[in-house]
Design an enzyme around this catalytic site. Structure first.
Site, PDB file in Angstrom:
ATOM      1  N   HIS A 156      -2.537   5.807   4.974  1.00 31.97           N
ATOM      2  CA  HIS A 156      -1.428   6.259   5.257  1.00 31.97           C
ATOM      3  C   HIS A 156      -1.035   7.390   4.595  1.00 31.97           C
ATOM      4  CE1 HIS A 156      -1.458   2.107   6.175  1.00 31.97           C
ATOM      5  NE2 HIS A 156      -0.731   1.764   5.153  1.00 31.97           N
TER       6      HIS A 156
ATOM      7  N   CYS B 194       0.708  -1.517   0.042  1.00 33.43           N
ATOM      8  CA  CYS B 194       0.038  -0.268   0.229  1.00 33.43           C
ATOM      9  C   CYS B 194       0.997   0.918  -0.086  1.00 33.43           C
ATOM     10  CB  CYS B 194      -0.996   0.230   1.621  1.00 33.43           C
ATOM     11  SG  CYS B 194      -0.244  -0.770   2.340  1.00 33.43           S
TER      12      CYS B 194
END
Ligand code: 2RA
Length: 329
Positions: A234, A126
């Site tokens: 994130h 990711c």
């Protein structure tokens, strides 16, 4: 088109189902796959319900595509079994990412590499996906020499147990710990396991996957991955040294024109990317774009994305869409 989702009851698997439905993916039959304890559960998808099956059964059903998010061990054992019956696997674990026999794909960057020989395709990590979405157009224009990246990673990257730990810490409940320390009011410099070189596997994924996706081993990346008590996505603070100089306005234009990137960059009116607003969206958000005056040809920026969506499920579904659009599957 029969599509299996292996790990359908997990955090990423659930988002894969959501994204498939949102994007009206052209499937005639969904095969939700999970561990034996979930077999028989019903999963609502659109107006229909589909029954969770085990891995053996799913292989025997010969889906055209299988989206995997069930951990590396399951993928190493079962992805080849699906491939043997003709299924094209798109795997979200780290199992195949650095295997030279398998492609590591972000559709906006390198989907054109894909062909009918690819039966197990790796979805990047990711934090790699959101970083590379911004690095690729800049590498093409200015040539990247070195990247220093610090990540501020959502607890959803760890999974349900981590989210539960944070909720327990909020409410003062005791419960199972996903981390060695409290995550509430804390920042853990520890994502995944430490290696002999002092870096964690999560940090080395950024270094190694960047080189593979850009197809350029000369690009040097050093990373520090931090876990923070955030759920939306994130965030990454990125410092990039280029081979040649740039104009900040050109950098903003190049990024804003790259498919899948939204530039949010007007600090004068408090406009910059934040996970609380990236959550649930598929774009990669870039802001705080500014020259690093400490050395030539160097830029700072801030990158935020929903790690469960573009960082995992959406990227995998986009690969599947590419395979269909280009008649590879
Ligand atoms: C993490 N990138 O955030 C990992 C999950 N795949 O822990």
């Amino acid at each position: 088109m029969k599509v299996a989702v292996v790990g359908a009851t997990g955090m990423v698997g659930n988002v894969m189902l959501k994204v498939l439905e949102e994007r009206n993916f052209p499937l005639s039959e969904l095969i939700p796959v999970a561990s034996e304890r979930s077999v028989g559960k019903k999963i609502k998808f659109g107006e229909k319900e589909f029954e969770v099956v085990g891995l053996e059964t799913a292989v025997a059903m010969k889906p055209e595509i299988a989206l995997f998010s069930a951990g590396g061990d399951t993928s190493l054992k079962w992805a080849p079994k699906f491939a043997e019956v003709g299924t094209t696997v798109i795997d979200n674990s780290s199992a195949w990412r650095m295997n030279p026999e398998h492609k590591l794909v972000i559709p906006e960057i390198n989907a054109s590499l894909l062909d009918k020989s690819d039966k197990i395709i790796a979805n990047p990590n990711c934090s790699t996906i959101q970083l590379l979405m911004a690095l690729k157009p800049l590498h093409d224009n200015y040539g990247i020499k070195r990247v220093v990246v610090s990540t501020y990673q959502s607890i959803t990257g760890t999974g349900v147990k981590a989210v539960q730990q944070l909720e327990n810490e909020y409410s003062g409940e005791n419960g199972e710990m996903a981390y060695p320390y409290p995550i509430h009011r804390n920042a853990l410099p520890h994502c995944d396991v430490f290696q002999d070189n002092g870096y964690t596997k999560e940090e080395m994924k950024l270094t190694n996957e960047t080189k593979k996706i850009l197809g350029d081993d000369s690009v040097n990346v050093t990373a520090t991955a931090i876990r923070i008590p955030v759920v939306g996505g994130h965030s990454e603070s990125v410092n990039i040294e280029f081979s040649k100089d740039f104009e900040e306005a050109d950098v903003r234009k190049i990024l804003s024109e790259f498919p899948g990137i939204t530039v949010q960059d007007n600090p004068g009116v408090n406009t910059y990317p934040m996970p609380i607003y990236a959550e649930g969206k598929d774009d990669v958000f870039v802001g705080r774009i500014r020259r690093d005056h400490s050395q030539p040809n160097t830029l700072n920026m801030w990158i935020v994305a929903d790690n469960l969506r573009k960082g995992a499920a959406t990227n995998a579904v986009q690969i599947a869409e590419y395979l269909i659009e280009h008649k590879i599957v």
